[in-house]
Design an enzyme around this catalytic site. Sequence first.
Site, PDB file in Angstrom:
ATOM      1  CD  GLU A 424      -2.292   1.053   2.987  1.00  8.19           C
ATOM      2  OE1 GLU A 424      -2.926   2.027   3.373  1.00  8.19           O
ATOM      3  OE2 GLU A 424      -2.135   0.017   3.673  1.00  8.19           O
ATOM      4  CG  ASP A 497      -0.258   1.291   6.622  1.00  8.76           C
ATOM      5  OD1 ASP A 497       0.836   0.736   6.431  1.00  8.76           O
ATOM      6  OD2 ASP A 497      -0.506   2.461   6.279  1.00  8.76           O
TER       7      ASP A 497
END
Length: 635
Positions: A424, A497
């Site tokens: 990400e 995350d």
Amino acid sequence: MVNNEKYDENQIQVLEGLEAVRKRPGMYIGSTSIRGLHHLVYEIVDNSIDEALAGFCESIQVIIHKDNSVTVIDDGRGMPVGIHPKMHIPTIEVIMTVLHAGGKFGGGGYKVSGGLHGVGASVVNALSEICEVTVKRDGHIWYQSFSRGKTVTPFGKIGNTDDHGTIIHFMPDEEIFESIEFEYDTLSQRLRELAFLNKGINIKITDERYEKENQFHYEGGIKSFVEYLNRNKGKIHNEPVYIEGIKNTTSVELAFQYNDTYNENLFSFANNIDTVEGGTHLVGFKTALTRVLNDYAKKFGFLKENDKNLSGEDVREGLTAVISVKLTDPQFEGQTKTKLGNSEVRGIVESIVGDVVGSFLEENPTVGKSIIEKGLNAARAREAAKKARELTRRKSVLESTTLPGKLADCSSKDPSECEIYIVEGDSAGGSAKQGRDRRFQAILPLRGKIMNIEKQRLDKILASDTIRSMITAFGGGVGKDFDVSRIRYDRVIIMTDADVDGAHIRTLLLTFFYRFMRDLIDLGHVYIAQPPLYKVKKGKIEQYAYSDDELDKLLIEIGGKDSSTDIQRYKGLGEMNPEQLWSTTMDPSGRVLLKVSVEDAMAADEIFTILMGDKVDPRREFIRENAKRVSNLDI
């Protein structure tokens, strides 16, 4: 439920002994994981269902006790209680201690049976610390107990009764199973399925550990099943089409309904066994449906004489269907019994489905028009997707110059040792690129928002740069063309995350893989990285914790928290430098990876529909029900 078929000790045939089960349990129940543990319950319940199929059982009860033992109660005829004519011991002892002993081999005990290998009761006994059988039959209550496949108490009467049925209580053996903690939701799902497939039967599950219970009873059978599967989707027609027919000794039950999604969901069963790989019954249904819908489209001018026929893929877009066949001598391909092989079943299903669906469409022209228009739109989208796929394929030559610009590829060309991290954002991508082992680890950072593919057709999905980058990098194609043998990496690792946004990205990616690269998940190629949540520094020593529980244990180990203890809560991967990211999350010698698997295709479809679909109420309800299970919520 009157049936005069005789069911006594003479129908119990013996094929071989029980010795190998404890040595190689995986051969009999698949594995010693949680999946194998649940299989014990299914084996016993299947025997009760066979009694229901024979016309003798109306209700089944499953109880999970506080100690993780299980009781299964049915109101069937009760196991035979006489002395076995060949073995010269009580028949119950034969059923419980001899492998392949049952009423399913000679044709005299059961005409239609799900637990065809006859291993159920004896395998459960072999893999249980305690197994007790209580039978109500012939005016008496009979009892015998066993342990790990061996007889503990002699068979005998313990009372009188006017009732009939069998009660089996067992405690799984902790020496065999990785865990004996049953999952209520998993068992519930299968019992609900069995209630749908056997209309009119009552099945109740009670969990004494958490004071939960569910009762399943569906007079509508698989018609109710399709309504249940489609309950969170927009329907093209209100009522499912329901077909029931019998030819020779094979009965066919089918229900289907179209919804406004772009995915097909076909579930097939033979004698209550989930034939996840399909088989002749499913081929018969698909062939008949495609033929009938094309005939209808031509007859009423939706397709002109020179137009191409709609493909099977076109006419099944947005289709939810359940087909269930029951036959006396099913042949299943493979050890796992997941594909029906009886060639005659294809013709039987094709004939029954063809006649009924043709009549239904003529009698319901509005529904017919909606289905054909959906198919025509799907055909146009398929052509557009084909062109987009060809473009993607041309770009996917394995030379690094044609691979996506953001991809940092690995040097090894051996797919079996290579892995790709889907990361990400550019910040984490930068750390991952610097920290990785370049020989076998590739990094693909995701840019921008990932499309929610649950609401899109493939041609629109292929317009997304992010998704095209993944398809090109993986090298296996997409959709119906996906070929897992061509993928360039053995492991696809999602690394996001540990916050709400990261969870959302994971769900979007998993939805895409599930819908358009299904084998990637089914064959165990998808993983989720587990970065640490905390860094704990005391003096010069740095240690990491991957959960709140681990943090608590770590603090106890280092002598508690004081002024010299520094605890850092990581908000994102970008907060770690390359060395930290390598040592905590990417180094194969110390990292934690979660393998993504799909135990139940129906449950997976439902969850993706709820989480990524248009309807808000089911999503709100799902979040409310599952909120207590959430960990690491970052607000």
